[in-house]
Structures are given as structure tokens and as C-alpha cells.
Design a protein around this motif. Structure first.
Motif, PDB file in Angstrom:
ATOM      1  N   TYR B 146       8.352  -3.165   4.412  1.00 44.80           N
ATOM      2  CA  TYR B 146       7.491  -3.062   3.240  1.00 44.80           C
ATOM      3  C   TYR B 146       6.234  -3.919   3.398  1.00 44.80           C
ATOM      4  CZ  TYR B 146       5.749  -3.321  -1.502  1.00 44.80           C
ATOM      5  OH  TYR B 146       4.945  -3.263  -2.606  1.00 44.80           O
ATOM      6  N   GLY B 149       4.050  -2.545   6.357  1.00 46.77           N
ATOM      7  CA  GLY B 149       3.528  -1.254   5.918  1.00 46.77           C
ATOM      8  C   GLY B 149       2.412  -1.444   4.909  1.00 46.77           C
ATOM      9  N   SER B 150       2.590  -2.411   4.046  1.00 44.72           N
ATOM     10  CA  SER B 150       1.599  -2.717   3.024  1.00 44.72           C
ATOM     11  C   SER B 150       0.277  -3.150   3.647  1.00 44.72           C
ATOM     12  CB  SER B 150       2.132  -3.841   2.139  1.00 44.72           C
ATOM     13  OG  SER B 150       1.894  -3.545   0.797  1.00 44.72           O
ATOM     14  N   ALA B 152      -0.648  -2.444   6.733  1.00 40.52           N
ATOM     15  CA  ALA B 152      -1.157  -1.325   7.533  1.00 40.52           C
ATOM     16  C   ALA B 152      -1.903  -0.334   6.655  1.00 40.52           C
ATOM     17  CB  ALA B 152      -0.019  -0.620   8.265  1.00 40.52           C
ATOM     18  N   PHE B 153      -1.388  -0.105   5.481  1.00 40.80           N
ATOM     19  CA  PHE B 153      -1.933   0.933   4.616  1.00 40.80           C
ATOM     20  C   PHE B 153      -3.259   0.546   3.985  1.00 40.80           C
ATOM     21  CE2 PHE B 153      -1.472   4.644   1.876  1.00 40.80           C
ATOM     22  CZ  PHE B 153      -0.843   5.488   2.756  1.00 40.80           C
TER      23      PHE B 153
END
Lengths: 182, 182
Positions: B146, B149-150, B152-153
DNA sequence: ACCTGAACACCGTTCAAGT
DNA sequence: ACCTGAACACCGTTCAAGT
């Protein structure tokens, strides 16, 4: 030289995307080059540019084609529907693990199928009673980040028991519990 | 030709990593090439290989150097400590947004600082009462996915209000609530 | 419109030298 | 041990031509 200038090879955008997908599945991301796609189609390297504007666009379209496989099923229970949508998205993305980090680097997909999924997600959240705009966007971001991140982190990893799937599902349920506050 | 073969340029591994980091911050990932690093150090392209085995290793080391900035603070409240650790990790990763998807593609970092963070995470979870092996790994995976990913996004996105941070924090609290079951 | 041939401006990396 | 010079085997992409 099996073909002269001016002769056609019968290429289509679909055949180009298919060749790219096969290359990706068989040999991974580093093997996905314009020249390799061309070679697989027995065509000159630059012939690909008649069907696709750039490598970047090629990758985007391959990704969106993969996303067509996501199962959007509206369930009676909104929480179950959301769970199913994210699980299906992850499963589909795992067909091309190498693509997922690229997906993230692009800040998410923007193709037709990606929009379809976004709309489905929105609808399901609305069904679940998440109506406030800010809450909607928050929920969407959190779910997408977690799901894509989950697919990205598996990569081509060798783990073959179902523990990764179970871990993913556990986290997903926690997020849904928070979003639907219960 | 400012230097003859046999003459030294005074390069060190630190200078190489620093040049790579600057290049990354100033011009982004595509600009991070061996040749560009060499040029920035006023050195022949292959001179870099005296201090780093490959580009892949270079990227790994730049990433691990960045991770040195993560703040691992043991708090009285284990939930707060976990929250702080993940938030700090995300903040540090956002210094080099382009690097994060590469990080994910590599299946997470394996350098010294990455191990330090893994150990801290383990300790904090243990403090919070997560002792079972399976539960530990599950919690670690979910939190890492999480958080990374956070980061990366977000990427180099233009969003500059704090909404992204708030959304991240909301999801993180939901995950922590699930992990610590309450 | 679709394809080939040839070229351009790049890459990462290796190998043989020089000191 | 650390660096240069030169080269190898690649890239993505463009441009002019052919039908």
C-alpha cells in the motif's frame, strides 16, 4: 529479401498488439522492443509505425487489451461486488506482471477499458452508499493503489502457494471495511 | 581531451551515486543513463564501471541511499509508530517518484536500508501484538504494498494540495485497524 | 495507405591498452 | 586500481522511396 518495397504484409493493429502480448508473456518486458515485434511479424522494424504511433502507445494499448478481461459483475451485496472487481483486476494484471510497474509509472491507464473499470468502481461505491465526492475519490484511489500495487509486487515471483492471494484478500477486506465503515 | 589514459579523475562510488541522484531529480528517469552520469562527472562512459557493476546495481544503490532518509521512530503507541514509519517511507520515496515503479518491478529493495526498514516494521508489529508468523508476513506485505503503491501512483503528478496525503493516510489507518483488529 | 532501405542519435557493456 | 579509446550489439524513430 522476401518482400519488395511497396508490397504489403497484411499487418493489422490487432496482429501487432497480439505479437507484443505474446512477446511479453514469453520473454518478459525487456524483450518487448519494436524491433522484436517486427521480427516476430516478419516485417521491417519501422513497419510497426504504420499501425502504432510509438512504443509508449503500443504498451498502453497492450495494457488496455489486457484490462478487457476484467470481470465487472454487479452483485446484490455492494461490498462483495467491490471485492470481486478488485480481485478480478488483480488476477488479470498478473497475466502480464512486467506490465504493472509500467502501468503505475504512467499514473494508471487511460484507455477505454480502464475508464470502464473506473466507472464500474464508481457505480459500486455509490451502491454502497459512498456518495460524497471527496469520499468517492478517496475510496477509488485507495482501492486502485492497493490492487495495482499488489499485482506489481508479485511480479514474476516464484511463490506458488495461495498465500499471496490470501494476503491480498485480507488487506482488501480491511480497506473495504474502512471505506464502508463497519 | 582533458585527460590521458592512465590518469585518474578522482571518482568515488559516492560521487557516482550522487551524480545519478541529481540527474534523477533534475531530469527524471529517462535521463538517468550511464553515459549521462559519466558526462556529468566529466569522464568517459565506461569509467563508471570501475565503481558500479551495472546500471541495475546503480539504480539499486541510489534507491537504498534514498531509503536512508526514512525516519524510524519507536513510539509508545505501536499503531502510531507504524503509521509514522509508513508515512515517512512514502514521503522519502516521493523525493524520487520515478524510481518507485522500478522499485516495485524489482520486487522491493534488498539493500541495507531496506532491511533496516523491514526489521523496524517487524519490531513494531510485534510490539502491537502481531506475533504469529503468517500474520506478521501478511501485515508486512499489505503495508508495504500500500505504501509503495501510494508513492508510485503519485508519480510526478501535478496535484499540489494535500488531498493525496490525506487519502493515503485514511487508507493506512483502515489497514492498521484491520491488522490490529479494532 | 502500407511497407522497405537506409540512416540518425542514442543506449549498456566489453576489451585492450595506458599509468 | 582507475581511467581512456574504440568497438559491439543493440535501441526507438524518421525520412525518402516504392506500389
Amino acid at each position: 529479401v522476401p518482400r519488395h518495397p511497396g508490397q504489403r504484409a497484411g499487418l493489422t493493429k490487432e496482429r501487432v498488439l497480439a505479437a507484443a502480448g505474446e512477446l511479453l508473456a514469453e520473454k518478459g518486458l525487456p524483450a518487448l522492443t519494436m524491433r522484436a515485434v517486427a521480427q516476430r511479424l516478419a516485417v521491417a522494424p519501422n513497419a510497426i509505425y504504420s499501425h502504432v504511433a510509438s512504443k509508449s502507445e503500443l504498451v498502453d494499448e497492450v495494457l488496455d487489451a489486457v484490462l478487457a478481461g476484467v470481470d465487472v459483475r454487479r452483485d446484490a451485496d455492494p461490498a462483495e461486488a467491490l471485492f470481486g472487481l478488485m480481485a478480478s483486476t488483480r488476477r488479470v494484471l498478473l497475466q502480464h506482471p512486467d506490465l504493472v510497474p509500467v502501468y503505475l509509472a504512467r499514473q494508471g491507464a487511460h484507455g477505454a477499458n480502464a475508464q470502464r473499470l473506473g466507472a464500474a468502481l464508481h457505480g459500486m461505491l455509490a451502491d454502497a452508499g459512498v456518495s460524497d465526492d471527496e469520499a468517492q475519490e478517496e475510496a477509488r484511489r485507495v482501492l486502485i493503489i492497493y490492487t495495482i500495487g499488489s499485482a506489481a509486487f508479485v511480479g514474476g515471483g516464484p511463490v506458488r502457494d495461495g498465500s499471496l492471494d490470501r494476503h491480498f484478500e485480507a488487506g482488501l477486506r480491511w480497506l473495504l471495511a474502512g471505506i464502508l465503515n463497519r
